[in-house]
Write an enzyme that holds these catalytic residues in place. Structure first.
Site, PDB file in Angstrom:
ATOM      1  CG  ASN A  41     -40.490  12.611  32.157  1.00 24.71           C
ATOM      2  OD1 ASN A  41     -40.734  13.628  31.482  1.00 24.71           O
ATOM      3  ND2 ASN A  41     -39.617  11.720  31.809  1.00 24.71           N
ATOM      4  CG  PHE A  98     -42.146   1.479  34.471  1.00 23.39           C
ATOM      5  CD1 PHE A  98     -43.189   0.885  35.178  1.00 23.39           C
ATOM      6  CD2 PHE A  98     -41.829   0.987  33.222  1.00 23.39           C
ATOM      7  CE1 PHE A  98     -43.911  -0.181  34.647  1.00 23.39           C
ATOM      8  CE2 PHE A  98     -42.539  -0.072  32.671  1.00 23.39           C
ATOM      9  CZ  PHE A  98     -43.581  -0.650  33.388  1.00 23.39           C
ATOM     10  CB  SER A 142     -32.901   1.401  27.686  1.00 24.49           C
ATOM     11  OG  SER A 142     -32.574   2.017  26.465  1.00 24.49           O
ATOM     12  CB  ALA A 143     -32.244  -0.896  22.844  1.00 18.07           C
ATOM     13  CB  THR A 144     -29.570   3.218  25.465  1.00 17.18           C
ATOM     14  OG1 THR A 144     -30.232   3.053  26.723  1.00 17.18           O
ATOM     15  CG2 THR A 144     -30.490   3.967  24.514  1.00 17.18           C
ATOM     16  CE1 TYR A 169     -32.075   5.945  28.187  1.00 17.52           C
ATOM     17  CE2 TYR A 169     -33.061   6.477  30.304  1.00 17.52           C
ATOM     18  CZ  TYR A 169     -33.044   5.727  29.138  1.00 17.52           C
ATOM     19  OH  TYR A 169     -33.993   4.754  28.937  1.00 17.52           O
ATOM     20  CE  LYS A 173     -33.739   3.249  32.158  1.00 19.60           C
ATOM     21  NZ  LYS A 173     -34.839   2.964  33.097  1.00 19.60           N
ATOM     22  NE  ARG A 312     -31.245  12.278  18.149  1.00 19.88           N
ATOM     23  CZ  ARG A 312     -32.410  11.760  18.541  1.00 19.88           C
ATOM     24  NH1 ARG A 312     -33.366  12.537  19.052  1.00 19.88           N
ATOM     25  NH2 ARG A 312     -32.652  10.462  18.400  1.00 19.88           N
TER      26      ARG A 312
HETATM   27  C1  WQD Z   1     -35.467   7.469  16.327  1.00 19.96           C
HETATM   28  C2  WQD Z   1     -34.950   7.860  14.943  1.00 19.96           C
HETATM   29  C3  WQD Z   1     -33.439   9.707  14.972  1.00 19.96           C
HETATM   30  C4  WQD Z   1     -36.424  12.635  16.364  1.00 19.96           C
HETATM   31  C5  WQD Z   1     -34.241   6.965  22.084  1.00 19.96           C
HETATM   32  C6  WQD Z   1     -33.320   6.933  23.246  1.00 19.96           C
HETATM   33  C7  WQD Z   1     -33.672   5.992  24.281  1.00 19.96           C
HETATM   34  C8  WQD Z   1     -34.786   5.011  24.027  1.00 19.96           C
HETATM   35  C9  WQD Z   1     -35.573   5.161  22.747  1.00 19.96           C
HETATM   36  C10 WQD Z   1     -35.447   4.638  26.290  1.00 19.96           C
HETATM   37  C11 WQD Z   1     -33.476   8.182  14.934  1.00 19.96           C
HETATM   38  C12 WQD Z   1     -34.719  10.083  14.235  1.00 19.96           C
HETATM   39  C13 WQD Z   1     -35.794  11.462  15.967  1.00 19.96           C
HETATM   40  C14 WQD Z   1     -36.582  13.696  15.446  1.00 19.96           C
HETATM   41  C15 WQD Z   1     -35.488  12.370  13.768  1.00 19.96           C
HETATM   42  N1  WQD Z   1     -35.709   5.160  25.083  1.00 19.96           N
HETATM   43  N2  WQD Z   1     -35.337  11.339  14.684  1.00 19.96           N
HETATM   44  N3  WQD Z   1     -36.101  13.520  14.173  1.00 19.96           N
HETATM   45  O1  WQD Z   1     -32.745   7.770  19.464  1.00 19.96           O
HETATM   46  O2  WQD Z   1     -33.544   5.469  18.711  1.00 19.96           O
HETATM   47  O3  WQD Z   1     -33.757   6.126  21.097  1.00 19.96           O
HETATM   48  O4  WQD Z   1     -35.529   6.525  22.410  1.00 19.96           O
HETATM   49  O5  WQD Z   1     -34.556   3.987  26.642  1.00 19.96           O
HETATM   50  O6  WQD Z   1     -34.085   6.843  25.308  1.00 19.96           O
HETATM   51  O7  WQD Z   1     -32.048   6.576  22.813  1.00 19.96           O
HETATM   52  O8  WQD Z   1     -35.218   7.187  19.402  1.00 19.96           O
HETATM   53  O9  WQD Z   1     -37.184   8.423  18.612  1.00 19.96           O
HETATM   54  O10 WQD Z   1     -35.160   9.738  19.405  1.00 19.96           O
HETATM   55  O11 WQD Z   1     -35.048   8.498  17.240  1.00 19.96           O
HETATM   56  O12 WQD Z   1     -35.055  12.243  12.612  1.00 19.96           O
HETATM   57  O13 WQD Z   1     -37.149  14.786  15.752  1.00 19.96           O
HETATM   58  O14 WQD Z   1     -35.632   9.044  14.535  1.00 19.96           O
HETATM   59  O15 WQD Z   1     -32.296  10.226  14.296  1.00 19.96           O
HETATM   60  O16 WQD Z   1     -32.933   7.730  13.695  1.00 19.96           O
HETATM   61  P1  WQD Z   1     -33.716   6.648  19.581  1.00 19.96           P
HETATM   62  P2  WQD Z   1     -35.702   8.534  18.712  1.00 19.96           P
END
Ligand code: WQD
Length: 358
Positions: A41, A98, A142-144, A169, A173, A312
């Protein structure tokens, strides 16, 4: 008799986005660092003998004496033979873990690859640590891991409900946190600090290192940055019909250097703690997609093109945290604004339109 091995902190995935920024903070504190990364990565160097570009950049940021303390081993954190060599050669005081695959969409298509690499690999890492009596770990969580919050569940604290994850994923975590929690319960020698990141964005102020995703960025800010350098035509905004200030998704964006400092703060606290502890690393502030696009456009000096698309699958409307426990117990708080995140990201992206590739 003291060990004549070189002391150091083992950083798995240290060539990645958050890992590399944390390595800078460690070296600048004169902490010797051993990076293990299989480069799946991250951008590898053309010549196997050379350090990967991101590590060469790190050596440009820190001073020569600190750069001497950076060691790199190409390989997987789950490779038992490689780990045996590392733990035999170095006196590892702690592991900052990480390493792991992290693409939400890919994890849905290839769950077994994620469970095998992320969970299976971590089990191998833990077993190697146990064998060499290394019982301190900072885990990149992660917050996920949090269950989808309803409006009354925000801001998310470390006591908020976890589990029922929306993708493999996130489940990896969540499972690894539970493995580490059970390990600490059974073996009182262990101390684990699990850091739950919200949305890491930005780059080191030097513009030397930043986020360099392979292929089409999944995350918002690297995608916006690539629109700004005209690698992408426009941003696709995934839905503007959420119950939020402007209909677009709201997230808790945190500067990657603030996040890196959260790891050194945790490392300082490790020796004084015991058992399993989790901390949110975020700002406690929610920012929408349209706001982020506006802020970035202000930094770039022009409005950036976008299109409104369907939501999405799996996306939540709003996610932001209560980071007060990290402030209370780690002495850590995020200091950088969204504007600084955009400024630093733009500096990196404009200096490196193609990331670490020439
Ligand atoms: C943020 C916002 C999208 C892309 C992810 C993963 C998780 C974590 C953080 C590690 C959302 C919107 C996004 C795009 C868009 N990382 N968006 N167009 O989904 O909150 O979290 O990253 O753990 O892996 O869950 O982050 O940056 O993908 O999206 O509109 O091309 O931006 O809908 O509202 P997310 P994100």
């Amino acid at each position: 008799m003291g060990s004549d091995k070189e002391q150091g902190v083992l950083v798995t995935g240290g060539a990645g986005f958050i890992g590399s920024h944390t390595v800078v903070e460690l070296l600048e504190r004169n902490v010797p660092v051993i990076v293990i990364d299989n480069m799946t990565n991250a951008t590898a160097s053309k010549d196997e003998e050379e350090l990967p570009p991101v590590l060469q950049r790190i050596k440009k940021i820190v001073n020569p004496q600190q750069g001497e303390k950076l060691h790199f081993i190409k390989g997987s954190f789950g490779d038992v033979e490689l780990l045996e060599k590392i733990f035999t050669k170095y006196a590892i005081s702690a592991v900052i873990h990480f390493g792991g695959f992290k693409a939400v969409g890919e994890s849905k298509e290839l769950p077994m690859m994620y469970y095998s690499n992320n969970v299976g690999g971590t089990l191998k890492l833990i077993q190697s640590m146990q064998k060499h009596n290394v019982t301190n770990m900072i885990f990149s969580s992660s917050a996920t891991v949090y269950s989808a919050p309803g409006p009354d569940d925000l801001p998310l604290s470390e006591k908020s409900l976890t589990g029922s994850c929306t993708c493999p994923y996130a489940s990896t975590k969540f499972f690894i946190e539970n493995i580490l929690r059970d390990l600490c319960y059974a073996d009182k020698n262990w101390t684990v600090i699990s850091l739950r990141y919200f949305n890491p964005v930005g780059a080191h102020a030097s513009g030397e290192i930043g986020e360099d995703p392979k292929g089409i960025p999944n995350n918002l800010m690297p995608f916006i940055a690539q629109v700004a350098v005209k690698r992408r035509e426009h941003l696709n905004i995934y839905g503007n019909d959420y119950q939020t200030k402007d209909g677009t998704g709201v997230r808790d964006y945190v500067h990657v250097v603030d996040l890196a400092k959260g790891h050194t703060a945790a490392l300082d606290v490790l020796p004084k703690k015991n058992g399993f502890h989790t901390y949110n690393l975020g700002t406690g502030i929610g920012t929408s997609v349209l706001e982020m696009l506006k802020y970035f456009g202000e930094v770039v000096g022009r409005e950036l093109p976008y299109k409104i698309c369907d939501r999405r699958p799996g996306d939540l409307a709003v996610m932001y945290c209560d980071a007060s426990l990290a402030e209370k117990e780690l002495g850590w708080t995020a200091t950088k604004s969204v504007k600084e995140m955009c400024e630093d990201l733009w500096k990196f992206q404009s200096k490196n339109p193609n990331g670490y590739l020439p």
